[in-house]
Design a protein around this motif. Structure first.
Motif, PDB file in Angstrom:
ATOM      1  N   SER A 269      -1.273  -4.031   2.054  1.00 38.95           N
ATOM      2  CA  SER A 269      -2.725  -3.988   2.031  1.00 38.95           C
ATOM      3  C   SER A 269      -3.257  -5.417   2.220  1.00 38.95           C
ATOM      4  O   SER A 269      -2.899  -6.311   1.445  1.00 38.95           O
ATOM      5  CB  SER A 269      -3.194  -3.415   0.697  1.00 38.95           C
ATOM      6  OG  SER A 269      -4.580  -3.259   0.712  1.00 38.95           O
TER       7      SER A 269
ATOM      8  N   LEU B 196      -7.281   5.315   6.344  1.00 29.41           N
ATOM      9  CA  LEU B 196      -7.016   3.876   6.414  1.00 29.41           C
ATOM     10  C   LEU B 196      -7.090   3.379   7.851  1.00 29.41           C
ATOM     11  O   LEU B 196      -6.862   4.135   8.798  1.00 29.41           O
ATOM     12  CB  LEU B 196      -5.625   3.569   5.858  1.00 29.41           C
ATOM     13  CG  LEU B 196      -5.403   3.784   4.362  1.00 29.41           C
ATOM     14  CD1 LEU B 196      -3.934   3.603   4.022  1.00 29.41           C
ATOM     15  CD2 LEU B 196      -6.257   2.828   3.551  1.00 29.41           C
ATOM     16  N   THR B 197      -7.385   2.093   7.984  1.00 33.70           N
ATOM     17  CA  THR B 197      -7.267   1.407   9.258  1.00 33.70           C
ATOM     18  C   THR B 197      -5.922   0.705   9.240  1.00 33.70           C
ATOM     19  O   THR B 197      -5.567   0.059   8.238  1.00 33.70           O
ATOM     20  CB  THR B 197      -8.414   0.383   9.409  1.00 33.70           C
ATOM     21  OG1 THR B 197      -9.647   1.087   9.257  1.00 33.70           O
ATOM     22  CG2 THR B 197      -8.379  -0.295  10.758  1.00 33.70           C
TER      23      THR B 197
ATOM     24  N   GLU C 190       0.838  -1.197   0.000  1.00 31.86           N
ATOM     25  CA  GLU C 190       0.000   0.000   0.000  1.00 31.86           C
ATOM     26  C   GLU C 190       0.876   1.251   0.000  1.00 31.86           C
ATOM     27  O   GLU C 190       0.641   2.182  -0.747  1.00 31.86           O
ATOM     28  CB  GLU C 190      -0.930  -0.032   1.227  1.00 31.86           C
ATOM     29  CG  GLU C 190      -2.277   0.661   1.042  1.00 31.86           C
ATOM     30  CD  GLU C 190      -2.195   2.175   1.108  1.00 31.86           C
ATOM     31  OE1 GLU C 190      -3.048   2.848   0.530  1.00 31.86           O
ATOM     32  OE2 GLU C 190      -1.272   2.702   1.752  1.00 31.86           O
TER      33      GLU C 190
ATOM     34  N   GLU D 293      -5.021   9.081   5.539  1.00 34.47           N
ATOM     35  CA  GLU D 293      -5.773   8.751   4.327  1.00 34.47           C
ATOM     36  C   GLU D 293      -7.007   7.897   4.596  1.00 34.47           C
ATOM     37  O   GLU D 293      -7.406   7.099   3.730  1.00 34.47           O
ATOM     38  CB  GLU D 293      -4.869   8.033   3.319  1.00 34.47           C
ATOM     39  CG  GLU D 293      -3.665   8.862   2.887  1.00 34.47           C
ATOM     40  CD  GLU D 293      -3.620   9.071   1.383  1.00 34.47           C
ATOM     41  OE1 GLU D 293      -3.386   8.089   0.692  1.00 34.47           O
ATOM     42  OE2 GLU D 293      -3.834  10.214   0.932  1.00 34.47           O
TER      43      GLU D 293
ATOM     44  N   CYS E 214      -2.696  -2.585   6.453  1.00 30.86           N
ATOM     45  CA  CYS E 214      -3.742  -1.571   6.346  1.00 30.86           C
ATOM     46  C   CYS E 214      -4.829  -1.990   5.353  1.00 30.86           C
ATOM     47  O   CYS E 214      -4.618  -2.866   4.514  1.00 30.86           O
ATOM     48  CB  CYS E 214      -3.148  -0.207   5.978  1.00 30.86           C
ATOM     49  SG  CYS E 214      -2.141  -0.191   4.546  1.00 30.86           S
ATOM     50  N   ASN E 215      -5.970  -1.353   5.499  1.00 33.97           N
ATOM     51  CA  ASN E 215      -7.024  -1.474   4.482  1.00 33.97           C
ATOM     52  C   ASN E 215      -8.014  -0.336   4.619  1.00 33.97           C
ATOM     53  O   ASN E 215      -7.910   0.490   5.511  1.00 33.97           O
ATOM     54  CB  ASN E 215      -7.700  -2.846   4.489  1.00 33.97           C
ATOM     55  CG  ASN E 215      -8.641  -3.057   5.648  1.00 33.97           C
ATOM     56  OD1 ASN E 215      -8.958  -2.139   6.399  1.00 33.97           O
ATOM     57  ND2 ASN E 215      -9.106  -4.265   5.802  1.00 33.97           N
TER      58      ASN E 215
END
Ligand code: CMX
Length: 132
Positions: free
Chosen positions: A83, A113-114, A7, A111, A131-132
């Motif tokens: 990701s 993201l988690t 990511e 951004e 992250c995603n």
């Protein structure tokens, strides 16, 4: 777990104002977002390279982990973020396999993201983020 792509790559810098021109004027990338992540005590700047981003990280406080990193190792690559389709499952899988987690529970990052980190001591020296 299912990792789809890198990511972003996080790069620790002392000052975004002096680092951004290298990426824009030499590499020809465009900084499309600058965002402060108060919880992490960093200011971030983002560039897209295909599906992957470069995330510059400037510490906003001496207590920032990024400030400590720069003091110890100097500016440079700070972490790699993968990701994954399900962070909770990915963390559980890592923990079951003996990997030391920094975050047992995912949190909010830049951004929208988690994110969650794995400790570099159990990831062959590379601070790793999901992250995603
Ligand atoms: N990559 C590889 N190794 C690292 C590292 C990094 N980014 N940061 C620290 N280390 C190493 C140190 O060199 C040290 O190694 P030695 O014991 O061999 O000297 C060890 O990890 C412990 O370091 P420390 O300075 O004593 O501990 P810190 O308090 O700095 O904690 C860490 C280190 C990884 C737990 C902490 O940086 C952390 O929680 N990171 C996750 C959060 C984060 O990095 N946020 C910033 C980015 C946020 C974003 O992307 O939005």
């Amino acid at each position: 777990m299912n990792i789809s792509h890198i990511e972003h790559i996080g790069i620790a810098v002392k000052d975004l104002r002096t680092a951004i021109p290298y990426y824009e004027e030499i590499l020809g990338l465009k900084c499309y977002n600058i965002e402060e992540v108060t919880e992490q005590k960093v200011k971030t700047a983002f560039f897209k390279v295909g599906q992957t981003k470069i995330e510059l990280l400037e510490p906003t406080s001496e207590e920032s982990t990024v400030a400590k990193f720069i003091e110890k190792k100097g500016e440079g690559v700070h972490h790699i973020a993968f990701s994954v389709d399900n962070i909770v499952d990915a963390l559980a899988e890592c923990e079951n396999k003996g990997v030391q987690l920094i975050d047992k529970v995912p949190r909010k990052g830049a951004e929208g993201l988690t994110i969650a980190f794995l400790h570099p001591k159990s990831t062959t020296g590379v601070l790793t983020e999901f992250c995603n």
